[in-house]
Design an enzyme around this catalytic site. Structure first.
Site, PDB file in Angstrom:
ATOM      1  CG  ASP A  97      34.150  45.617 -64.989  1.00 19.95           C
ATOM      2  OD1 ASP A  97      34.571  44.478 -64.722  1.00 19.95           O
ATOM      3  OD2 ASP A  97      33.133  46.110 -64.472  1.00 19.95           O
ATOM      4  N   GLY A 118      38.783  47.965 -53.587  1.00 18.53           N
ATOM      5  CA  GLY A 118      37.594  48.811 -53.648  1.00 18.53           C
ATOM      6  C   GLY A 118      36.408  48.079 -53.052  1.00 18.53           C
ATOM      7  CB  SER A 119      32.861  48.139 -54.113  1.00 18.88           C
ATOM      8  OG  SER A 119      31.647  47.582 -53.700  1.00 18.88           O
ATOM      9  N   GLY A 136      29.833  45.198 -52.792  1.00 16.49           N
ATOM     10  CA  GLY A 136      30.902  44.710 -51.935  1.00 16.49           C
ATOM     11  C   GLY A 136      30.674  44.977 -50.457  1.00 16.49           C
ATOM     12  CG  HIS A 149      31.089  42.122 -64.501  1.00 12.49           C
ATOM     13  ND1 HIS A 149      29.988  41.452 -64.972  1.00 12.49           N
ATOM     14  CD2 HIS A 149      31.090  43.323 -65.126  1.00 12.49           C
ATOM     15  CE1 HIS A 149      29.350  42.234 -65.850  1.00 12.49           C
ATOM     16  NE2 HIS A 149      30.005  43.366 -65.953  1.00 12.49           N
ATOM     17  CD  GLN A 208      38.481  43.549 -64.734  1.00 12.01           C
ATOM     18  OE1 GLN A 208      38.204  42.698 -65.578  1.00 12.01           O
ATOM     19  NE2 GLN A 208      37.784  43.691 -63.611  1.00 12.01           N
ATOM     20  CD  GLU A 212       4.748  59.038 -50.452  1.00  3.88           C
ATOM     21  OE1 GLU A 212       4.537  59.611 -49.369  1.00  3.88           O
ATOM     22  OE2 GLU A 212       4.386  57.876 -50.686  1.00  3.88           O
TER      23      GLU A 212
HETATM   24  P1  NAD Z   1      36.145  49.747 -57.302  1.00  2.00           P
HETATM   25  O1  NAD Z   1      36.178  50.868 -58.262  1.00  2.00           O
HETATM   26  O2  NAD Z   1      35.305  49.851 -56.092  1.00  2.00           O
HETATM   27  O3  NAD Z   1      37.631  49.401 -56.806  1.00  2.00           O
HETATM   28  C1  NAD Z   1      38.681  49.237 -57.676  1.00  2.00           C
HETATM   29  C2  NAD Z   1      40.001  49.069 -56.955  1.00  2.00           C
HETATM   30  O4  NAD Z   1      41.040  48.961 -57.939  1.00  2.00           O
HETATM   31  C3  NAD Z   1      40.393  50.246 -56.050  1.00  2.00           C
HETATM   32  O5  NAD Z   1      41.062  49.730 -54.922  1.00  2.00           O
HETATM   33  C4  NAD Z   1      41.381  51.019 -56.925  1.00  2.00           C
HETATM   34  O6  NAD Z   1      42.326  51.722 -56.134  1.00  2.00           O
HETATM   35  C5  NAD Z   1      42.066  49.896 -57.686  1.00  2.00           C
HETATM   36  N1  NAD Z   1      42.616  50.331 -58.980  1.00  2.00           N
HETATM   37  C6  NAD Z   1      42.072  51.210 -59.854  1.00  2.00           C
HETATM   38  N2  NAD Z   1      42.856  51.316 -60.956  1.00  2.00           N
HETATM   39  C7  NAD Z   1      43.902  50.489 -60.757  1.00  2.00           C
HETATM   40  C8  NAD Z   1      45.050  50.160 -61.524  1.00  2.00           C
HETATM   41  N3  NAD Z   1      45.265  50.714 -62.722  1.00  2.00           N
HETATM   42  N4  NAD Z   1      45.917  49.247 -61.008  1.00  2.00           N
HETATM   43  C9  NAD Z   1      45.716  48.667 -59.809  1.00  2.00           C
HETATM   44  N5  NAD Z   1      44.646  48.952 -59.035  1.00  2.00           N
HETATM   45  C10 NAD Z   1      43.749  49.847 -59.505  1.00  2.00           C
HETATM   46  O7  NAD Z   1      35.760  48.437 -58.158  1.00  2.00           O
HETATM   47  P2  NAD Z   1      34.574  47.384 -57.867  1.00  2.00           P
HETATM   48  O8  NAD Z   1      33.257  48.049 -58.026  1.00  2.00           O
HETATM   49  O9  NAD Z   1      34.887  46.636 -56.625  1.00  2.00           O
HETATM   50  O10 NAD Z   1      34.728  46.422 -59.138  1.00  2.00           O
HETATM   51  C11 NAD Z   1      35.730  45.415 -59.215  1.00  2.00           C
HETATM   52  C12 NAD Z   1      35.174  44.251 -60.041  1.00  2.00           C
HETATM   53  O11 NAD Z   1      34.091  43.649 -59.335  1.00  2.00           O
HETATM   54  C13 NAD Z   1      34.620  44.653 -61.396  1.00  2.00           C
HETATM   55  O12 NAD Z   1      34.888  43.615 -62.305  1.00  2.00           O
HETATM   56  C14 NAD Z   1      33.132  44.749 -61.142  1.00  2.00           C
HETATM   57  O13 NAD Z   1      32.335  44.573 -62.286  1.00  2.00           O
HETATM   58  C15 NAD Z   1      32.948  43.602 -60.183  1.00  2.00           C
HETATM   59  N6  NAD Z   1      31.746  43.681 -59.350  1.00  2.00           N
HETATM   60  C16 NAD Z   1      31.526  44.788 -58.596  1.00  2.00           C
HETATM   61  C17 NAD Z   1      30.428  44.849 -57.758  1.00  2.00           C
HETATM   62  C18 NAD Z   1      30.248  46.006 -56.804  1.00  2.00           C
HETATM   63  O14 NAD Z   1      29.587  45.817 -55.822  1.00  2.00           O
HETATM   64  N7  NAD Z   1      30.818  47.171 -57.002  1.00  2.00           N
HETATM   65  C19 NAD Z   1      29.509  43.775 -57.717  1.00  2.00           C
HETATM   66  C20 NAD Z   1      29.785  42.625 -58.485  1.00  2.00           C
HETATM   67  C21 NAD Z   1      30.909  42.605 -59.298  1.00  2.00           C
END
Ligand code: NAD
Ligand code: MG
Length: 337
Positions: free
Chosen positions: A83, A26-27, A134, A108, A86, A227
């Protein structure tokens, strides 16, 4: 002063000597996996069969396997699934495939800090958390810069957890922006606080209330959008470059006088008292329990809010205006599987 680490403080070889599994694409997942690969790290992406992200990961030139195979193969496992899923992924896929001396990485501290995951004692547990979305972690790496990153060690089974984490941070570009060493506790609590009161919650609510105030008074929604939303980025960019002082230097004296006299009427002592309450809910674990229960229940509040915002006039107006802005590629959640 907090200790900061930069490029020269990391040993890039520590992570290139290991085998890294990135779970999720994901992100954060796509950014970590691609940056590590471009840094010469042996990386695979773990995704479930049939995941809509398999295609994107393999098109990007990454090796994709199912999550259990990825964990069994790797000796560094970066958990980048949401999260709230997880704990389940840990129980079903990660724990049965961990070997002593492996390193479990997070971006995180949520799952570890609130006790939803408790790894065995013979595993390194490390956090490498970029302080940015991300998409920026990837873009800045490609451009040669990097997003400032937090590093924390929850468990040091091998004695090498900290330098390994720093090496990983180097691999994703974090040491270019600067790495701050912290704890899982501090990262989790400050991260949740930031996103709730200002970065997401506070700013979203402020934009909507200001847009509604102007349009209810009869001003054109297009003007209100420029604005209160479009121009927000321009102002925040100035703060990002040189703090509040530089931003105030750059705006007109009229704007600056309005800022210092009216700002404190918008964010009052009552607002700050509410911020303290929100921080208390984070520290006590109340927010984490509420969110996990909401998710277990099918996330009805989250889904309703997503539907509501899509129809809010600030959004319908904004979509039309952004389509006309040749300098940006309009983004929609539906374009980003
Ligand atoms: P996301 O939702 O963008 O991506 C999650 C990924 O996990 C996707 O590829 C999804 O297909 C996959 N997924 C979902 N359920 C699943 C499962 N049951 N089994 C296997 N894969 C599965 O998530 P994210 O926002 O990148 O967050 C990931 C971690 O990074 C989190 O701990 C988040 O707190 C942390 N984080 C995110 C950001 C951000 O920019 N979004 C910033 C800092 C930290
Ligand atoms: Mg955050």
């Amino acid at each position: 002063m907090t200790t900061m680490y930069y490029e020269a403080d990391a040993d890039p070889a520590l992570i290139t000597r290991r085998k890294v599994a990135v779970l999720g694409f994901g992100s954060q997942g796509h950014a970590h996996a691609l940056n590590l690969k471009d840094s010469g790290v042996d990386v695979v992406v773990g995704l479930r069969d049939g995941s809509p992200r398999v295609r994107a990961a393999s098109d990007a030139g990454l090796k994709v396997v199912d999550p259990a195979t990825a964990v069994a193969w790797a000796d560094v496992i970066m958990v980048l699934v949401p999260d709230q899923v997880q704990p389940q992924v840990y129980e079903e896929i990660i724990r049965p495939n961990l070997s002593p001396g492996d390193a479990l990485f997070f971006a995180h501290g949520f799952s570890i800090h609130f006790g939803f995951i408790t790894p065995p004692p013979d595993i390194d547990v490390v956090m490498v958390a970029p302080k940015g979305p991300g998409h920026l972690v990837r873009r800045q790496y490609v451009e040669g810069s990097g997003v400032p990153t937090l590093l924390a060690v929850h468990q040091d089974a091998t004695g090498d957890a900290q330098p390994l984490g720093l090496s990983y941070a180097h691999g994703i570009g974090g040491t270019r922006g600067g790495v701050i060493e912290t704890t899982f506790d501090a990262e989790t609590e400050t991260d949740l606080f930031g996103e709730q009161v200002i970065l997401c919650g506070g700013t979203d609510a402020l934009v909507q209330a200001a847009f509604e105030t102007l349009t209810e008074a009869g001003y054109a929604p297009e003007m209100a959008y420029f604005e209160v939303l479009h121009e927000l980025k321009l102002i925040v960019d100035l703060m990002w470059e040189g703090g509040i002082e530089w931003m105030r230097h750059s705006i007109s004296d009229t704007a600056e006088y309005g800022d210092v006299t009216r700002g404190p009427r918008i964010v009052t002592s009552e607002t700050k008292a509410e911020m303290k309450k929100i921080l208390g809910e984070i520290q006590s674990g109340e927010f984490a329990r509420e969110w996990m229960a909401e998710y277990a229940n099918g996330a009805p509040r989250l889904k309703a809010a997503r539907e509501a915002i899509a129809e809010h006039p600030v959004e319908t107006t904004g979509r039309e205006l952004r389509d006309m802005m040749t300098f940006l590629v309009p983004k929609r959640p539906s374009d980003d599987v």
